[in-house]
Structure formats: C-alpha cells, structure tokens
Design a protein around this motif. Structure first.
Motif, short mmCIF file in Angstrom:
data_model
loop_
_atom_site.label_atom_id
_atom_site.label_comp_id
_atom_site.label_asym_id
_atom_site.label_seq_id
_atom_site.Cartn_x
_atom_site.Cartn_y
_atom_site.Cartn_z
N PHE A 189 0.88 -1.18 0.00
CA PHE A 189 0.00 0.00 0.00
C PHE A 189 0.90 1.21 0.00
O PHE A 189 1.52 1.51 1.00
N LEU B 292 4.07 1.16 2.10
CA LEU B 292 4.08 0.08 3.09
C LEU B 292 3.91 -1.30 2.45
O LEU B 292 3.00 -1.50 1.65
N ALA C 103 2.51 -4.51 3.15
CA ALA C 103 1.64 -5.10 4.17
C ALA C 103 1.85 -6.60 4.26
O ALA C 103 1.77 -7.19 5.33
N ASN D 60 -1.06 -6.87 15.78
CA ASN D 60 -1.87 -5.94 15.00
C ASN D 60 -1.06 -5.36 13.85
O ASN D 60 0.09 -4.99 14.01
N GLY D 61 -1.70 -5.30 12.69
CA GLY D 61 -1.04 -4.71 11.53
C GLY D 61 -0.02 -5.62 10.89
O GLY D 61 0.75 -5.19 10.03
N ALA D 62 -0.01 -6.91 11.27
CA ALA D 62 0.98 -7.83 10.72
C ALA D 62 0.69 -8.17 9.26
O ALA D 62 1.57 -8.68 8.55
N GLY D 63 -0.53 -7.93 8.81
CA GLY D 63 -0.86 -8.22 7.42
C GLY D 63 -1.76 -9.43 7.26
O GLY D 63 -1.94 -9.93 6.14
N LYS D 64 -2.36 -9.88 8.34
CA LYS D 64 -3.19 -11.09 8.29
C LYS D 64 -4.43 -10.88 7.41
O LYS D 64 -4.72 -11.69 6.53
N THR D 65 -5.13 -9.79 7.69
CA THR D 65 -6.35 -9.54 6.93
C THR D 65 -6.04 -9.30 5.46
O THR D 65 -6.76 -9.77 4.57
N THR D 66 -4.94 -8.60 5.21
CA THR D 66 -4.55 -8.36 3.82
C THR D 66 -4.27 -9.69 3.11
O THR D 66 -4.68 -9.88 1.96
N GLN E 1 -13.48 -9.41 9.28
CA GLN E 1 -13.06 -9.08 10.63
C GLN E 1 -14.03 -8.07 11.25
O GLN E 1 -14.48 -8.25 12.38
N GLU F 142 -10.71 -13.49 12.77
CA GLU F 142 -10.93 -13.07 14.16
C GLU F 142 -12.39 -13.16 14.59
O GLU F 142 -12.98 -12.18 15.03
N HIS G 70 -6.53 -13.79 17.47
CA HIS G 70 -5.72 -13.15 18.50
C HIS G 70 -5.82 -13.93 19.80
O HIS G 70 -4.93 -13.90 20.64
N1 LIG Z 1 -6.70 -0.84 2.08
C1 LIG Z 1 -5.56 -0.47 2.71
N2 LIG Z 1 -4.92 0.66 2.32
C2 LIG Z 1 -3.78 1.04 2.92
N3 LIG Z 1 -3.20 0.37 3.93
C3 LIG Z 1 -3.79 -0.76 4.36
C4 LIG Z 1 -5.00 -1.24 3.77
N4 LIG Z 1 -5.36 -2.38 4.39
C5 LIG Z 1 -4.43 -2.61 5.31
N5 LIG Z 1 -3.47 -1.64 5.32
C6 LIG Z 1 -2.28 -1.59 6.16
O1 LIG Z 1 -1.59 -2.80 5.98
C7 LIG Z 1 -1.07 -3.26 7.21
C8 LIG Z 1 -1.60 -4.65 7.47
O2 LIG Z 1 -2.99 -4.57 7.77
P1 LIG Z 1 -3.90 -5.82 8.06
O3 LIG Z 1 -5.28 -5.33 8.22
O4 LIG Z 1 -3.65 -6.86 7.04
O5 LIG Z 1 -3.33 -6.30 9.46
P2 LIG Z 1 -3.88 -7.41 10.45
O6 LIG Z 1 -2.77 -8.32 10.68
O7 LIG Z 1 -5.15 -7.96 9.95
O8 LIG Z 1 -4.12 -6.54 11.76
P3 LIG Z 1 -5.26 -6.69 12.89
O9 LIG Z 1 -4.77 -7.71 13.83
O10 LIG Z 1 -5.29 -5.34 13.51
O11 LIG Z 1 -6.51 -7.04 12.20
C9 LIG Z 1 -1.50 -2.26 8.25
O12 LIG Z 1 -0.40 -1.39 8.49
C10 LIG Z 1 -2.63 -1.52 7.62
O13 LIG Z 1 -2.66 -0.18 8.06
#
Ligand SMILES: Nc1ncnc2c1ncn2[C@@H]1O[C@H](COP(=O)(O)OP(=O)(O)OP(=O)(O)O)[C@@H](O)[C@H]1O
Ligand SMILES: [Mg+2]
Lengths: 338, 289, 240
Positions: free
Chosen positions: C14, C17, C19, C39-45, C86, C163, C195
């Motif tokens: 992104f 970054l 992700a 948090n923010g590790a990139g799991k949801t992505t 999520q 989650e 988590h």
């Molecule tokens: N659509 C997007 N545009 C820009 N940045 C994004 C987008 N989606 C996620 N990010 C960034 O990518 C990184 C990974 O986000 P992600 O949601 O995958 O984390 P996560 O592991 O699911 O975290 P959490 O445990 O908080 O759900 C974060 O820094 C987030 O801010």
C-alpha cells in the motif's frame, strides 16, 4: 421462480384478516367504475399507473439499492415505440409491447453497463440516468420522423378496440388496474426469488454479497433491465391513454421525479409501498388542483405544486421509511412480513 | 476565416463557462463538506436571477452591483436552511435528502412561477449589446464583466478556505469529520456556514446569469443538472474541479451549438459527462473515494 | 493428503508500506490452520488476497488445483472458498434467516432448499431462536456467529475466519471452539486468523506467524510457541 406458485404461497402465508381486507379492497376497485365519473376514472387510472411504475422503479432502488432518476426514459421509449408502430404500421400495442420491452431493456443494459462496470454509484449513477433521459429528450426533439418537438399524435378513433388500447376511460381504468396487480405479483415473486435475495444482499452490502457468491454486476444489471422492461409496458399504455407524446414532457426530469415519489413516500423496498404511495400522492395532487380552483375561482399554475412540495417535505420529515412500515406497525403486522 | 469562428466560440465558451463554474462551485462546496447534494441548486440560481432582475427593473441597480447583496442574502438563507431543515437529514440516506430537497425545489420553482409567470424575462442592460473587437474576435462586454465577477467571487472563496481559520476548520471537517469533532470544532455551525457560502455562490452566479440569458422558472432543473454535471466532471468536492468543469462545459456547449445545432448544447455536456464517468469516475480533479 | 490452498510468495504493497511480504503457505484438505501475528501484521490483507478481494502485487494463489489470484470473490465462493469479515458485515435490514439464506442459495437447487439449509446452519451456530430478528438488532457475539453461519451456508470446502472470537467472553469462545471443531469434523477445512491464543492453540494443527508482513515461523502450536523469533516479537509479552 413461478409467479403462480408464489401467489399461492403468499395467499397461504398471509394472515386471514389481511387477506380479507385485500380481497375486499380489490372487489371495490373492480366494481368502482360503476359509480365513478370520467374525472374520477382518470384519477384512478393515474393512481394505478403510478403504482405500476413505482413498483418497477422500486426494483432498482428499493430492492437493489440503485438510484435511477431517469425512469422517464423507459416510459418514453415504450410510448414512442407503441405509438409509432400503431400509427405508422398499424401494429397493435398488444404486440408492440414486445419491441418496446426489448428496446427499453437494451437502453437499461447500456446505462447499467456504463454505470456498474465502472463502479459508479449513488448520486453519480443517478446523474448518468438523468443524462440518458435528457439525451433521449433532445434526440426525439430533433427527430422529425416522430414529429420532433411538435409532438406525435395517436388519432382518436370512434370504434372501441380494447386490444388496440382504443376506448374510453373505463378501458384504461381496467388496463391500469390489471397492470398494477400484475406488477405487484411479479414483484412479490421476484422479492422471494433467488434474484430478489441477491438484490437485497447487494443493496445491504455489495462487498459481503460478493463474498457469498453473488455476482454483483449481474444482479444489478438484472435489476435495471427488468425495471426498464416493466416501465416500458406502462409507457405504452400511457401513450395510448394520452394520445400524444411530446419529448419535452415525456422525457422530462420532472416526470422521472414524479414517478419515484410514490414508492419513497409509501415505503422503499416494500411491496405495498408503491401502491400506498400512489394512493396518497395522486389524489393529494388532484385535490390540491381542485381546491385551488375552487378557492381562487380559476386555475393558478404552481399553487398546487407548492403545497405538493411542502407535503413531500413533511412526509419525509416524519416518516423517513415511508408510510407503509408505519402503517404496518399500526395494523400490528410483524416486521418480517409484508 | 474558419479559425476566427473557432476562436470566437472558444472565447465565448470560456467566459460563460466561468459563470457556470461559479454556480457549480456552490454545489461542490456544499457536497464536499456537508455531503448533501443540493438538488434545489438550479432553483436557487433562478431565484438569484429573479432577484437581480427585480432589483434592476424596479430600482435600477445593476446586476453586477446587486450580486453582492443577493449573495449576502443567500448566505443568510443558506445558513438558516442548514440549521433548521437540512441538518437533521445530514446523516440520513441519500434518497431521503433527495426528497427533502426536491420538495424544496418544487416549492421554489412554482413559487417563482406564481409570482412572475412562465414567460422569459430579460434584464435588458443598457450595455447588453456592446462589444469589443480584437482582431477577428468579437467579445460581448457583459460576458467579460460576468466572467471577471465570477472569477473574483471564486477567488474570494478560495482565499477564505485557504487563509482564514474558519475556512481551514471547514476543510478539516470535510477531510475528517470525527477528527474535527474531537478537536472541538462546532461542526453544525461550520456546516451551516458552508451551506451559506454555497448558496452565496449560486446567488451571485444567478445575478450574473441574468446578464447573459433570460430568466424563466422552468430553466431551474436544467441549471441543477448543469451544475451537477460540472461538479461530477470536475470531481465532487474539488473546488478547482468545479471551475475547470465549468470551463469545459462552457466550451463544449459553445462549440456544439455553433458546429452542430443550438439544441445540441446539452448533448455535448452529457457526452463529456459519460466520457468522464467511463474513463475517470472520480472526476478530473477528484480524489478516489 | 492434497493441498487445498497453496499460497506462493504473495506480496501486497500500500503506497510505501509492504503489508504482506512474499508469504507462502500451504493448507491441506481437512486441517485447521491458523495465521497469527500482532496488530497490523498483514493477516487480513493476506486473507483478502486469498479470497479475491485484493489482487497480489506478486506471487500466486492456487485453490483446489487451479490458479485463484485475480478471480473475483464471487467466483472463488462458487469454487468453495468462503470468508468472514473481521469487521462483521451482516445485511442489517434483513432477518437472520434471510442473511443465512442468501449464503445458502448459491448451492441450493431452489429457495426452499436454501431456507432449509440456512435453518440447519443457524441451529448449528445457536442462532435459530433469533432467526426472525433483523441482523442490525443482534449483539456483537451473535453477529460474529451470523458471519460464520452465512459463510458456512455457502457450503465451502475452505472456510476463512478472520478473528471471529475477538471481543467474546471466555464461555462464548469455548462454544465457538466447539462449533468450529464440529464444522471441521464434517469435512470443512478451516483457515483462521486469531488473537485469542488459547483458542488458537486448542484448535489449530499448524500455525503460521506473521510479523510486519513477513513470515517468521510455521509449525505445530508447540513448535511455534518455542520459536525464539516468535517469543521475541510477539508472544514475549503475553503470558502463556
Ligand atoms: N486498504 C488499505 N490501504 C492502505 N493500507 C492498508 C489497507 N489495508 C491494510 N493496510 C495496512 O496494511 C497493514 C496490514 O494490515 P492488516 O489489516 O492486514 O493487518 P492485520 O494483521 O489484519 O491486523 P489486525 O490484527 O489489527 O486485524 C497495516 O499497516 C494496515 O494499516
Ligand atoms: Mg485484521
């Protein structure tokens, strides 16, 4: 999806009291023309007609969540095709509804494709629909074969001929009533169908719908195309009722807006909303016209519409979800039911 | 010479386009901040036209002068409207806002119809037909004045948003509503100010418009549509976009009416609209949502 | 055992970054596989790329033997991949039963069958009593279960759960763990992001750990909890 099976199921499931009420209501409408004069027949025609197109528009906005502000386009296309084929080629409107439907569907598909392919939503999509209606208005204004801005006329013939939509207000009363009932049943069937559920899902949350296997683009396209087809049929009937078509009126944005008021006031996304809305708004508009004439002794253009505008604002202020959900609560019908 | 024809058309398009731009600017500012599409926008423009018309006919006040009090009055009206009528609808769904404003639009257009009748009214300024000749190019004086006035008002608005604390606060509201509320901005008041400013723009644009074209109530929906088209072409919520969109539409309309037919004016702007929606749905200067 | 899902070196950026940074993992048919990370590790992505909501900038996703990256979500769902969000996304104005029915209708021959299937799933997830309620009126735990129910109703081979236990009380977590076990036993492969460590350890056969978008460990729960990098960067603070 089988409309008859749905009808049977609807009858099965509906509470007895509501069903009786509905049957009584229909019976009254069926015999009403005996006591109605020409003027009242025409008022009822308008109610049924607006209920029908409201139902069609409701598919797009109420079910699928896509705001169209250009539905006059389909009315006009249907009307012009029906009138043209009849006047120039002697083809009965009963047959002409087929090309009318097809052309309206094609236009709906183009608008839908342009809008949905590129993810155009909300007011942006609404503007696209207005734009197409305006383009049609200008096109027909400049197309001399259909009379251009001077209008296109369907000759009034002495001989009544119901299949050709030639006849008096009584004929149009029943035609429009039939249209309203068919539109209602069709929408009820659609609402319960797979497609109907897909629409609701798209309306509520397109992203979640997609994750559940719904092809959002196709669902939206189906909504525009079906809505356009239904509206075009109503358009054919309207043209033969009016006996004339002027592009500046037929495709006017004011017409498009008029068409969507009933379902919004009645209750967006509900089956009875468009009908209830038409039964409120059309008589309201007509009463205002009559009232102004009575008080002022002459027609003052605009006065009735000022009140109409005020009425819209008041209704949307107090019953944002429309009158039907409110009425339903008063009647004690549970929320999940129609 | 053909090029002189084009040049004439182009100049005229640019000048008219700036007035269009000012009108659209009002819509864009309101949408950008309050997130409400003012579906009664064209109606406000028409009321502005009639106000200027009456002030000129009855009191001989030149529209280029009366645009100031008209804009001021519209500001007050806009402020009041937002405070009373619109604010409860800010968080309601789009179609409900739409009905509310359509109701308002119907009242306004038919109110003017009742008062002034359906006939087109022309201001007939004494210098309506004066023009300058620069080589082969002939420009109407009123059009130049109107364009300059439109530009001046737009510049004032830009300066307000850029350099005043209130303007910056309003922009903060547009960018991040929650944040704005958290840092203690009075969002309701800022919204009302914005609506007032938006209407001031359209009021001024209406006064200018009366110098260019006749006033009739029935033109209102077309103005709403025009402003809406411009804003979408330029990019919803982008102020520069509104001016650029206005220019483009002004030019496209002028070209189409000379090269094809006057009735094709609207076609040209819709053609442009469809093109923009297909290629760049967020508008020329809009940010992707 | 055959791999049901094969993720090879996927990357998502992104703007500046990264992700998700060249992550690879393989989920075998029938297992419960977990992805964990702060948090923010990139799991949801990562999930979004698997489910078709985002296309990877690099790398491939193979589902059930065919290339899956670049396919739209609805197509993937048709092929047997269902996901939850999520931040739950129920259809708020529709009833719980309608919500589940919409999930079920993809594979059902008709709407009656879809409603029946939806009913089964709702019973399985303890939502049957709430079937006539509008989804917007549900409590958060109920919404989370509805999210699962809807996904499960599509009859998936692989269920992606993002989650679904976050914000639940311990008893509710235990209940969900039991339900997920049952679902897994009925033949559905599960890939979950969690988590709640206790639940993850209890459920997952294998765990994949992400940190700042990159893989730092993969293995059985025991292996992962002993992994020095994991202890240092993630689990260190948490009492295990
Ligand atoms: N659509 C997007 N545009 C820009 N940045 C994004 C987008 N989606 C996620 N990010 C960034 O990518 C990184 C990974 O986000 P992600 O949601 O995958 O984390 P996560 O592991 O699911 O975290 P959490 O445990 O908080 O759900 C974060 O820094 C987030 O801010
Ligand atoms: Mg996440």
């Amino acid at each position: 999806m089988n409309p008859f099976a749905t009808l049977a199921r609807l009858v099965d499931e509906a509470p007895r009291r509501a069903l009786l009420l509905l049957a009584a209501f229909l019976a009254v409408l069926l015999v009403a023309p005996v006591v109605l004069d020409r003027y009242l027949l025409s008022v009822f025609f308008l109610i049924f007609w607006f209920a029908t197109v409201g139902q069609a528009w409701n598919i797009m906005m109420g079910f699928c969540g896509q705001l169209s502000l250009g539905h006059a386009l389909y009315v006009g296309l249907g009307g012009y095709i029906g009138a043209l084929l009849w006047v120039k080629f002697g083809i009965s409107p009963a047959i002409a509804i087929v090309p009318a439907i097809l052309v309206a569907m094609a236009f709906g598909a183009v608008i839908g494709w342009l809008g949905f392919r590129f993810g155009i939503e909300g007011v942006y999509f609404a503007l696209l629909t207005i734009a197409f209606a305006e383009v049609a208005r200008i096109g027909f204004d400049n197309w001399s074969f259909v009379g251009g801005a001077a209008g296109f006329f369907i000759p009034v013939s002495a001989a009544a001929s119901p299949v050709n939509l030639r006849g008096g207000p009584m004929l149009f009363y029943y035609v429009a009533l039939a249209m309203m009932i068919i539109a209602f049943i069709l929408c009820a069937a659609l609402r319960r169908s797979r497609l109907g559920h897909a629409w609701l899902a798209v309306r509520e949350d397109a992203e979640a719908a997609r994750a559940l296997g719904i092809d959002v683009f196709r669902a939206k396209m189906a909504a525009v195309v079906i809505s356009a087809a239904m509206t075009a049929v109503a358009g054919v009937v309207y043209a033969f009722y009016q006996n004339n078509l002027f592009p500046s009126q037929t495709f006017d944005i004011a017409r498009s807006i008029e068409m969507i008021l009933a379902p919004i006031i009645g209750g967006l996304g509900t089956l009875f909303g468009p009908i209830l809305g038409a039964f409120i708004l059309t008589p309201l508009g007509q009463t205002l016209i009559a009232l102004v004439e009575k008080i002022a002794g002459r027609a003052i253009p605009g006065v009735n519409l000022v009140f109409y505008g005020a009425a819209l604002m008041v209704i949307i202020w107090f019953t944002p979800n429309g009158v039907w959900p409110w009425l339903k609560k008063k009647l004690g019908i549970p929320e999940g039911r129609e | 010479m053909l090029w002189s024809l084009y040049a004439n058309v182009l100049v005229q398009g640019v000048l008219t386009g700036l007035v269009y731009g000012l009108m659209a600017l009002g819509l864009s500012v309101i949408f950008g901040v309050v997130r409400v599409v003012n579906f009664a926008h064209g109606e406000f423009a028409v009321v502005g036209m009639y106000a200027a018309f009456v002030l000129f006919r009855s009191f001989g006040i030149d529209p280029f002068l009366s645009m100031l009090p008209i804009a001021a009055a519209f500001f007050v009206i806009g402020y009041g409207l937002q405070r009373t009528l619109i604010n409860p609808f800010v968080s309601r769904p789009e179609h409900e806002q739409f009905i509310l404003l359509v109701g308002l639009a119907i009242i306004m257009v038919n109110g003017t119809l009742m008062i002034f009748g359906p006939d087109a009214r022309s201001a007939n300024l004494p210098y309506s037909f004066d023009s300058w000749e620069i080589g082969a190019i002939i420009v109407d004086k009123v059009r130049v004045y109107a364009a300059i006035a439109a530009l001046a008002v737009a510049a004032l608005l830009f300066a307000f948003f850029r350099f005043t604390a209130t303007g910056v606060a309003i922009r903060a509201c547009a960018d991040n509503l929650v944040g704005a509320a958290v840092v203690g901005l009075d969002v309701k008041k800022l919204y009302a100010l914005t609506f007032g400013l938006g209407l001031a723009c359209v009021g001024a644009a209406g006064a200018l418009m009366v110098t260019l074209t006749d006033a009739t109530p029935m033109i209102a929906p077309a103005f709403t549509l025009l402003a809406f088209t411009i804003v979408i072409i330029g990019g919803m919520g982008s102020m520069t976009g509104a001016i650029v969109g206005g220019l483009l539409i002004g030019i496209a309309e002028a070209l189409a009416s000379v090269l094809i037919a006057p009735s094709m004016k609207t076609m040209a702007s819709f053609g442009l609209l469809v093109l923009v929606l297909a290629l760049r749905p967020q508008g020329l200067l809009g940010r992707r949502a | 055992m055959t791999p049901l899902l094969d993720v090879r070196g996927v990357t998502k950026r992104f703007r500046g970054l990264t992700a998700v940074d060249t992550v690879s993992l393989t989920v075998t048919e029938g297992e419960i596989f977990a992805v964990i990370g702060p948090n923010g590790a990139g799991k949801t992505t990562l999930f979004n790329m698997i489910a078709g909501a985002m296309t990877p900038d690099a790398g491939t996703v193979t589902f059930a033997g065919t290339r899956a990256d670049g396919l739209p979500p609805h197509e993937l769902c048709r092929r047997g991949l269902a996901r939850t969000f999520q931040i739950v996304r129920p259809f708020p104005e529709l009833t719980v039963l309608e919500n589940a029915t919409i999930g079920a209708m993809m594979r059902a021959p008709d709407m009656e069958a879809a409603r029946t299937k939806a009913g089964e799933v709702l019973r399985q997830l303890d939502l049957w009593d709430r079937r006539e309620a509008k989804a917007k009126s549900l409590t958060l735990p109920d919404r989370k279960r509805l999210e699962c129910a809807r996904a499960l109703a599509t009859g998936p081979r692989l269920l992606l759960l993002d989650e679904v236990m976050a914000g639940l009380r311990p008893t509710e977590v235990d209940r969900i763990v039991a339900i997920l076990r049952e679902i897994n036993r009925s033949g559905v492969t599960i890939l979950l992001i969690e988590h709640v460590m206790r639940a993850t350890m209890a459920l997952a056969g294998r765990i994949h750990v992400l940190h700042h978008g990159a893989t730092i460990a993969e293995g059985t729960p025991e292996e992962v909890t002993r992994h020095p990098k994991v202890l240092e960067s993630y689990l260190g603070a948490e009492a295990l």
